[in-house]
Every structure is written in C-alpha cells, then in structure tokens.
Motif scaffolding. Structure first.
Motif, PDB file in Angstrom:
ATOM      1  N   GLY A 174      42.778  36.188  43.079  1.00 59.57           N
ATOM      2  CA  GLY A 174      41.804  36.297  44.225  1.00 59.57           C
ATOM      3  C   GLY A 174      40.274  36.194  44.233  1.00 59.57           C
ATOM      4  O   GLY A 174      39.654  35.537  44.804  1.00 59.57           O
ATOM      5  N   ILE A 175      39.839  37.231  43.039  1.00 66.15           N
ATOM      6  CA  ILE A 175      38.484  37.198  42.680  1.00 66.15           C
ATOM      7  C   ILE A 175      37.942  36.120  42.104  1.00 66.15           C
ATOM      8  O   ILE A 175      37.019  35.647  42.320  1.00 66.15           O
ATOM      9  CB  ILE A 175      38.286  38.366  41.849  1.00 66.15           C
ATOM     10  CG1 ILE A 175      38.497  39.719  42.748  1.00 66.15           C
ATOM     11  CG2 ILE A 175      37.068  38.505  41.308  1.00 66.15           C
ATOM     12  CD1 ILE A 175      38.669  41.001  41.585  1.00 66.15           C
TER      13      ILE A 175
ATOM     14  N   GLU B 147      38.920  33.054  42.567  1.00 75.16           N
ATOM     15  CA  GLU B 147      38.851  31.822  43.610  1.00 75.16           C
ATOM     16  C   GLU B 147      37.695  32.213  44.542  1.00 75.16           C
ATOM     17  O   GLU B 147      36.923  31.222  44.933  1.00 75.16           O
ATOM     18  CB  GLU B 147      40.054  31.889  44.421  1.00 75.16           C
ATOM     19  CG  GLU B 147      41.413  31.261  43.729  1.00 75.16           C
ATOM     20  CD  GLU B 147      42.804  31.673  44.729  1.00 75.16           C
ATOM     21  OE1 GLU B 147      42.605  32.021  45.720  1.00 75.16           O
ATOM     22  OE2 GLU B 147      43.556  30.728  44.091  1.00 75.16           O
ATOM     23  N   LYS B 148      37.384  33.539  44.789  1.00 78.01           N
ATOM     24  CA  LYS B 148      36.336  33.674  45.538  1.00 78.01           C
ATOM     25  C   LYS B 148      34.963  33.446  44.878  1.00 78.01           C
ATOM     26  O   LYS B 148      34.047  32.698  45.314  1.00 78.01           O
ATOM     27  CB  LYS B 148      36.303  35.347  46.066  1.00 78.01           C
ATOM     28  CG  LYS B 148      35.084  35.479  46.935  1.00 78.01           C
ATOM     29  CD  LYS B 148      35.249  37.103  47.347  1.00 78.01           C
ATOM     30  CE  LYS B 148      33.906  37.461  47.924  1.00 78.01           C
ATOM     31  NZ  LYS B 148      34.260  38.898  48.536  1.00 78.01           N
ATOM     32  N   LYS B 149      34.846  33.871  43.621  1.00 77.80           N
ATOM     33  CA  LYS B 149      33.682  33.395  42.803  1.00 77.80           C
ATOM     34  C   LYS B 149      33.543  32.262  42.678  1.00 77.80           C
ATOM     35  O   LYS B 149      32.292  31.461  42.579  1.00 77.80           O
ATOM     36  CB  LYS B 149      33.797  34.352  41.301  1.00 77.80           C
ATOM     37  CG  LYS B 149      33.797  35.723  41.542  1.00 77.80           C
ATOM     38  CD  LYS B 149      32.441  36.496  41.939  1.00 77.80           C
ATOM     39  CE  LYS B 149      32.512  37.976  41.714  1.00 77.80           C
ATOM     40  NZ  LYS B 149      31.036  38.220  42.354  1.00 77.80           N
ATOM     41  N   ARG B 150      34.615  31.082  42.224  1.00 79.38           N
ATOM     42  CA  ARG B 150      34.336  30.052  42.099  1.00 79.38           C
ATOM     43  C   ARG B 150      33.868  29.200  43.362  1.00 79.38           C
ATOM     44  O   ARG B 150      33.089  28.220  43.501  1.00 79.38           O
ATOM     45  CB  ARG B 150      35.799  29.263  41.839  1.00 79.38           C
ATOM     46  CG  ARG B 150      35.869  27.692  41.606  1.00 79.38           C
ATOM     47  CD  ARG B 150      37.255  27.302  41.494  1.00 79.38           C
ATOM     48  NE  ARG B 150      37.995  27.769  42.767  1.00 79.38           N
ATOM     49  CZ  ARG B 150      39.338  27.352  43.026  1.00 79.38           C
ATOM     50  NH1 ARG B 150      40.132  27.154  41.944  1.00 79.38           N
ATOM     51  NH2 ARG B 150      39.866  27.524  44.000  1.00 79.38           N
ATOM     52  N   ASP B 151      34.497  29.829  44.511  1.00 78.47           N
ATOM     53  CA  ASP B 151      33.939  29.063  46.000  1.00 78.47           C
ATOM     54  C   ASP B 151      32.591  29.235  46.236  1.00 78.47           C
ATOM     55  O   ASP B 151      31.661  28.318  46.515  1.00 78.47           O
ATOM     56  CB  ASP B 151      34.608  29.721  47.199  1.00 78.47           C
ATOM     57  CG  ASP B 151      36.264  29.013  46.944  1.00 78.47           C
ATOM     58  OD1 ASP B 151      36.497  28.084  46.281  1.00 78.47           O
ATOM     59  OD2 ASP B 151      37.324  29.734  47.390  1.00 78.47           O
ATOM     60  N   GLU B 152      31.947  30.597  45.877  1.00 75.40           N
ATOM     61  CA  GLU B 152      30.593  30.945  45.840  1.00 75.40           C
ATOM     62  C   GLU B 152      29.660  29.992  44.848  1.00 75.40           C
ATOM     63  O   GLU B 152      28.819  29.626  45.241  1.00 75.40           O
ATOM     64  CB  GLU B 152      30.533  32.443  45.536  1.00 75.40           C
ATOM     65  CG  GLU B 152      31.091  33.559  46.503  1.00 75.40           C
ATOM     66  CD  GLU B 152      30.771  34.795  46.241  1.00 75.40           C
ATOM     67  OE1 GLU B 152      30.241  35.041  45.299  1.00 75.40           O
ATOM     68  OE2 GLU B 152      31.219  35.659  47.025  1.00 75.40           O
TER      69      GLU B 152
END
Length: 823
Positions: A229-230, A232-237
């Motif tokens: 989850g982390i 995916e969140k960092k990648r989207d940012e």
C-alpha cells in the motif's frame, strides 16, 4: 581305413544285389520301367531300362548287365590296389620316423596339462569376482544410506537457515518500513516470499518455537500488505508530481513483492502519457505545416521521424527500469502496452497523409491504368509524374522511419537477450550442452514473440500496406517515364552515336533503385527490382527489338551502300536526317548502339547496387535475397546482346554480302594454272588480293564512325566470316596446278594478315578452315596430302569427302588415285 577284405565283401554284396534285382521284376512286379544308375566310368547312353519282354530278350539283357558289372568290378579292383600301395607307403614313412610321433604325443600331453591349470585358475578367478561383487553391493548400499543422510542433513541445515532468515526478516521489516528504508523492507519481504513452504509447515513439540514461527509469519504477511500500500501511494504521488527518479525507485520494488503486473501496468501508463504528449506536440507542428518550408513535400515523413525519435528518447530513459527489475518476458509485455499509443499517433499521421495528399484517389487512378475505359485513361493523364515522384520519396521515407524505430526496439531487446544465461553456477560449473540449447531456444522464442508483436501491430500493418502501394505507384511512374523517354528519343547535336533514351532510362533506374533502398525493407526492394526488370523487358526491349528487326535498308549496288553509309555519317554529324530511307538507317544504327551501350551501363549499375546491397542491414539472408534479385538484369542483358548480334549480322548481310560476292567472282576469271614466270610476275604485281583488301577497307572505314566500338568489332567479325566463306566458294570453282596453289597460299596469307591487323586474332579462328583447304591444295604428292590430313586431326574442320573434293581441284594430280584415296 577300409581293409581289402572288407572292400571285397562290400563289392560282392553289391554284385549280389545287382544280380537279384531283375529277378523280382521278372517274378510279377509292376511293369513300370526301372532305371539303374550308370557306374562311374560308363557313358549315360549305356543306361538299361527293363520292361516286360520275351524270355530271349530278358536273357540278352541279363547277359549284358553281367558284362557291365564284371567290367566295373575290374575297375574297383585296380582302385583297391592303388589305395593299398598308398597305405603301405604311409605306414613305411611312419615306421621310419617314430621320434616325430613321440614328440607330437608329448606336446599334446603338455597342452592338456596347461589346459587343466587354466581351468583351475578360471575357477579361482570366478570365486574371487563373486566375493568382490558382494562386497561392492554392500558398499553401494552403505553409500546410498550416507547420501540419504547427507541430503537430510542439508535439508535440515537449509530449514534452519530459512528459519533464521525468517526471524531476521520479521525483526527488521517493521523497523525498515518505519525508517522509510523501503528497499531493505522489500528485500526482507522478498526473502520471506521465496522461502520454502516446508518451513511454515514444520511441526515441533516445542511450543515456544511453534509460536515464534507463527508470529513471524503473521508479521511478515502483514508487513507485505502494508508495504504494498505504501509503495502504491508513493508511486501515485510521484506520478502526480512527475518525479521521475522517485517513480523509477518505487517501480523497481514491486517485483520484490511479486507484484510484477501492478508495477508494470502503472509504469507503462506513465510512459504512454509521455508518448501521447510527444505525439500531440508533433501533430500540432504537422498541422501548422512544419518548421521548414523546403521540406513541405515530405512533411508527414518528417513528422513520423520526429515522433519516433521522441519515442526512442522516452524508451531510452525508462527501459532500463524494466530490463533490470522485470526481465525479458515482462519487457515484451511492456512494449506491447506502449505500442498501442505509438500506433494511435502514427495512424493519425497516416490518415492526414491520405487526406492531404489525396493518396487514395491516386491509388485508384493508377489501378485503373491500362484499362480500356476512356474515363480511366483520362484519370491517369491527370497524375503529374513530378508530383508522383515526390510522393514516392515521402512513402519511402515513412517506411524507413518505421524500420528505424523497430530496429531501435530490437537493439534494446537484444542487449537483454545477450545477458541471458551467461552467469555460471555458484559452484563454478560450466554450462552443459543441454542448458545451452535451452537458453538458445528461449532466446529465439523471445525474439520471435517480439517480432510478432511489432509486425502485427497497427503500425506494422499500415506500413505493409504502404509498401504495397509504393510498389504499385513506382511501377506506374517508371512505365510512364520510360514511355516518355522512348517518345522523346533524339540524338545529341555533338555527334553522339547513341540517343537520349539510354541516359534517361539508366538515370531512372539508378534513381528508383536508390529510392527503393531508402525504404530499408528487403522485401520492398526485391519487389521493386522485379518490377524494374519487367518494365525493361516490356517497353524498352520491345522498342529496341522492333527497330532492329526492321533491319538496315538493303542497297542494290555496293557503291550505293557506301554512299548511304557516308550520308548517314554526315547526317549524324549535323544532327539532321533527310527522312525516309535515311531516317530508317539512322534509327537502325542508333538502336544498335543503344542496345550495346545499355548492356555496359546496366552492368555498371548492377555492380554499384551489389555494393549497396552488401552493406544492407545485418541479416545475411536478406542480403542474399537482394543480390539474387539482380540476376534478372543479367537475363535482360543477354536478350540485348542477342538482339544486337542479330542486328549487326543483318547489317553485314545487307551491305557487305553483295559487295564481297561481286569482288570474289572476279577471282574465277583469273588463271590459276600458272608457270614459274607467271608466279614470279604475280609476286611483283598481284592481280586480285590487294584490290580486294582495299575494297573491304573502304567499307570498314565508312561504318567505323557510325558504330560504337563493340558493335564495330562485331561487324568486323561478321564481315570476316563472309570474306572467308565467299573466298572458299570461289576457290571451289577453280582448277589449280602446283604454282597456282602457291599463289593461292600467298593470297590467303595476305588476306589473313590484313584481317588480323583490322579485326584481331579472332580473324585467325574464322579463317582456320580456309587455311586447311589451302594446305591440302599445296601438296606435291598424294602421300603428302595424307600426311597433312593426319597432322591436322586434332583441329580438323573439313570432312574426308570435302578433302577429296579439294584435292580434285589440283589439275596436276592423278584424279583416279584421288577418288580412291582413303583418309
């Protein structure tokens, strides 16, 4: 060995059986004939067949049989005496040398003793081998037990190490996540995911150890979901802020979590957005008309070039992430995803090209070319060849740009393929042959999948359609240009022996060939070469052959022919003709020169194309295919050569044949049975051959400035053959004596010297038959004629019957002997 008494008893018993046999037959046995075997030494004709007959006949037969048996008994007795003598001789020899038989007996005894020793040793060896085999079986059983124990120990140690790693990963994963050391945390989780499942299924009686393992498993499973989850969140940012380094960083971590598809899909969408942005930028520039006014004619090819160049830059910057983290199979999937965006932009450019260039309408016009419909003919007339030329160049450039893009992708993929399987095992073992074969098969399969992906894409399909359209338009363009070159054919005013047709056609071939090469597609180039060869056959060769077949207008007299040649030469020099017959002669000579010149220039063009093809790409099969496509030019050159040779031969027949025939006929009127005084006089004042050579030289000189060098040499050879043929014909009408034959030899040598000086050494080959005829005529006796005939057996050009006819031309040789001469 049978003794003498036994042999006598056996013989007597045989006689008794033989004498008893007829008795049974006579006492009422069946009447079928009985055949007795003929004794050795008696002919088969004496074989006796007994049937029922009268008593007197039976007595005669019995008496004859007894006589035969007695004679056979005498023979056997003589054989018995001979055998007894031989036996006595052998026994006497054995009694003379008793030591030999004694030594043989001792040798046999020793051999028997040795065999007994060998048999005993073999039994001992067999028992020892049995003991060794049983010991080997025991050792093998113990080794198997040790191997099994070792494998269990290794598995146990591996499990201990895995359990240790599991504890280490469990202790450090949360701390690494909290410190944002995501690479280390991903390594822990990757180690956890790659552990053997037997570690988690291990059962132990120690409750503490079991609880610890269950705790570690839960901690790592929870950490894997939390880290995913982390990431995916960092990648989207990173995607939203377009932070490419961070995006690359987090994209590389997804494979460690076994989330290849999730990481690849999102990263491919990022690259696809970049490709779309680059494509839209290029489309705007294209809609504005480009940045360079001079390159408007190839606007759409330039647009594709800049777009593919931008895509190559994007892939060069991002492809290393996929190569290092996802592997070759995922690399093909990544290219398949972004290829859809490349196809969309490229198809928009091609659609705009079709619309702005009216490409579909022009294809329709060209397809209707050659139709009997007048409307179709009017359509084709509206196509401007200059406009079509620039359109063809743009088509080739677009195809070349697509090939350049595919070559870039294949090169990038080839780097990954070259690294597959090159690292040796940890133990330092070399790669086996089976492993190497599997690695090569894997490479070929991956390369095949990539080729299919590129060729079956929308861009690949469109480029294949454009290649077919290019071949169609190029064929039409060349046909139109060749027909215009034929219609506008004219000689230069500088006195050239050829017309503008050859320069125009060769320039067109060279231009279209180089344009086809610029496509960078071997199949496209081969198809273009096939079309070129077909067009050379149909309009050009037919035009030249039609002119040559009409022939050179023949003249009634040699003087008129000579004047005709002079007038043609003057007309060429001044660039004008008088029309009619003169124009036909000028056209014929020009066609001959054009054909020969075309052969030479086509050979130079082929040589230059071979050099270009040898540098084409890196695929040896494609280069071989290209070089093979040029073989059609050789067929065209051979047809041109045959047509030219036929034209020159017809020219020689039209102008030289009548002149040579007339000149040779005057030779018959001269005396050929000469005296020695006449022979000496002819040496000082030759009556025929000098004038004959001068006449031929004038004819040659008249046509030398009208024909190119090769055609002129061919004309000389044809005329040379005619000279020898006519001279041989008039010789057959004359009668010679010895001095006349000497004069003939002198004349033929002078003719050979002149023709060799003008034509070259090939004239000697043409005159070889005439030289043999003269040699036969210059013999003094028939015996010498036979010697001359036999000496020329290896290079004889005249038959025996012809040789007899030639010798009959000698008036001073006996004709009755000549007729009966056997050669």
């Amino acid at each position: 060995m049978t003794s003498t008494s036994d042999f006598t008893a056996t013989t007597s018993e045989g006689i008794r059986r033989s004498t008893d046999a007829p008795t049974s037959i006579f006492n009422g046995e069946p009447s079928r004939p009985v055949s007795y075997r003929v004794p050795s030494g008696r002919p088969h004709s004496q074989r006796v067949h007994l049937t029922k007959s009268t008593p007197a006949q039976e007595d005669d037969h019995l008496s004859a049989m007894l006589r035969d048996l007695r004679s056979e008994l005498d023979i056997k007795k003589r054989e018995e005496k001979i055998l007894q003598a031989e036996i006595s001789a052998i026994l006497s020899q054995a009694s003379v040398a008793p030591e030999q038989s004694r030594s043989v007996g001792l040798a046999v005894s020793r051999l028997n003793n040795n065999l007994l020793l060998v048999e005993s040793s073999a039994k001992d060896l067999s028992s020892e081998l049995t003991t060794i085999a049983s010991l080997a079986n025991n050792i093998s059983e113990k080794v198997c037990i040790l191997d099994e124990a070792k494998s269990r120990v290794v598995d146990c140690l591996q499990m201990v190490n895995d359990m240790t790693d599991l504890g280490t990963c469990s202790d450090g994963v949360d701390e690494a996540i909290n410190k944002e050391e995501y690479e280390l945390a991903a390594q822990y989780i990757h180690r956890f995911l790659t552990l053997d499942k037997a570690v988690f299924q291990f059962e132990t009686s120690d409750q503490e150890i079991g609880d610890t393992m269950q705790h570690n498993y839960k901690v790592l499973s929870s950490a894997a979901q939390r880290l995913k989850g982390i990431l995916e969140k960092k990648r989207d940012e990173a995607l939203s802020t377009e932070n490419v380094p961070q995006l690359h960083r987090f994209t590389k971590l997804f494979p460690l979590l076994n989330e290849h598809d999730a990481g690849l899909t999102r990263f491919a969408s990022f690259v696809s957005k970049q490709i779309d942005a680059k494509g839209e930028s290029n489309l705007k520039i294209m809609a504005a008309g480009g940045t360079d006014e001079k390159r408007r004619k190839i606007l759409y090819a330039d647009t594709l070039f800049h777009f593919f160049e931008g895509v190559a830059d994007i892939l060069d910057a991002n492809l290393s992430v996929i190569e290092s983290s996802y592997g070759g199979e995922r690399l093909i999937s990544f290219i398949a995803i972004i290829q859809r965006n490349v196809d969309d932009i490229a198809c928009k450019v091609l659609e705009e090209f079709n619309t702005r260039r009216k490409f579909k309408q022009k294809k329709k016009m060209v397809r209707n070319w050659g139709s009997t419909n007048s409307a179709s003919g009017n359509q084709t007339e509206q196509i401007d060849p200059m406009e079509l030329d620039s359109l063809l160049f743009e088509l080739c450039q677009m195809n070349a740009n697509a090939e350049m893009y595919w070559k870039f992708v294949r090169k990038k993929f080839a780097k990954h393929l070259s690294s597959i399987g090159k690292v040796d095992d940890e133990d330092g073992k070399e790669e086996s042959a089976e492993e190497a074969q599997k690695r090569e098969e894997r490479k070929k399969a991956m390369q095949h999948n990539l080729d299919l992906q590129l060729n079956r894409s929308m861009l690949g399909t469109k480029m294949q359609e454009l290649s077919g359209d290019y071949i169609l338009l190029e064929q039409f363009y060349m046909n139109v240009c060749i027909e215009k070159a034929i219609q506008s054919e004219q000689r230069d005013e500088d006195g050239s022996l050829t017309s503008s047709l050859i320069d125009d056609v060769i320039y067109l071939l060279r231009k279209c060939s180089k344009r086809a090469l610029s496509c960078a597609n071997a199949d496209c180039v081969c198809a273009a070469m096939n079309n070129f060869a077909g067009l050379l056959q149909d309009p050009l060769l037919q035009h030249l052959q039609t002119v040559i077949k009409t022939g050179f207008p023949s003249s009634g007299f040699a003087a008129e022919a000579l004047q005709t040649a002079q007038n043609a030469y003057n007309a060429i020099q001044h660039g004008k003709t008088d029309g009619g017959s003169e124009a036909q002669k000028d056209t014929f000579l020009t066609a001959l020169n054009n054909s020969r010149t075309m052969m030479d220039m086509l050979a130079e063009l082929k040589k230059s194309l071979e050099a270009e093809f040898s540098k084409f790409g890196s695929d040896e099969r494609e280069r071989t295919k290209l070089l093979h496509s040029l073989s059609q030019f050789d067929d065209f050159s051979r047809q041109l050569q045959n047509s030219t040779a036929h034209g020159v031969a017809s020219l020689a027949r039209a102008l030289f044949k009548s002149r040579l025939k007339t000149s040779c006929e005057t030779y018959v009127d001269l005396p050929h049975s000469l005296t020695s005084e006449q022979l000496t006089q002819y040496e000082a004042n030759e009556p025929f051959i000098s004038n004959f050579n001068v006449a031929i030289d004038k004819l040659f000189a008249a046509f030398e400035p009208l024909l190119i060098k090769d055609n002129y040499e061919t004309l000389l050879l044809c005329t040379c053959s005619e000279c020898y043929k006519h001279f041989e014909r008039v010789i057959g009408k004359c009668q010679f004596n010895r001095f006349g034959a000497l004069q003939l030899d002198r004349e033929v040598r002078q003719l050979n010297s002149y023709l060799s000086a003008v034509v070259g050494w090939k004239a000697r080959e043409k005159g070889a038959r005439l030289s043999q005829i003269v040699s036969l005529l210059n013999v003094e006796t028939l015996d010498e004629a036979v010697d001359v005939w036999q000496s020329s057996s290896s290079s004889r050009l005249i038959s025996p019957s012809e040789a007899i006819s030639i010798l009959q031309l000698r008036s001073d040789l006996p004709h009755n002997l000549i007729v009966n001469l056997k050669l």
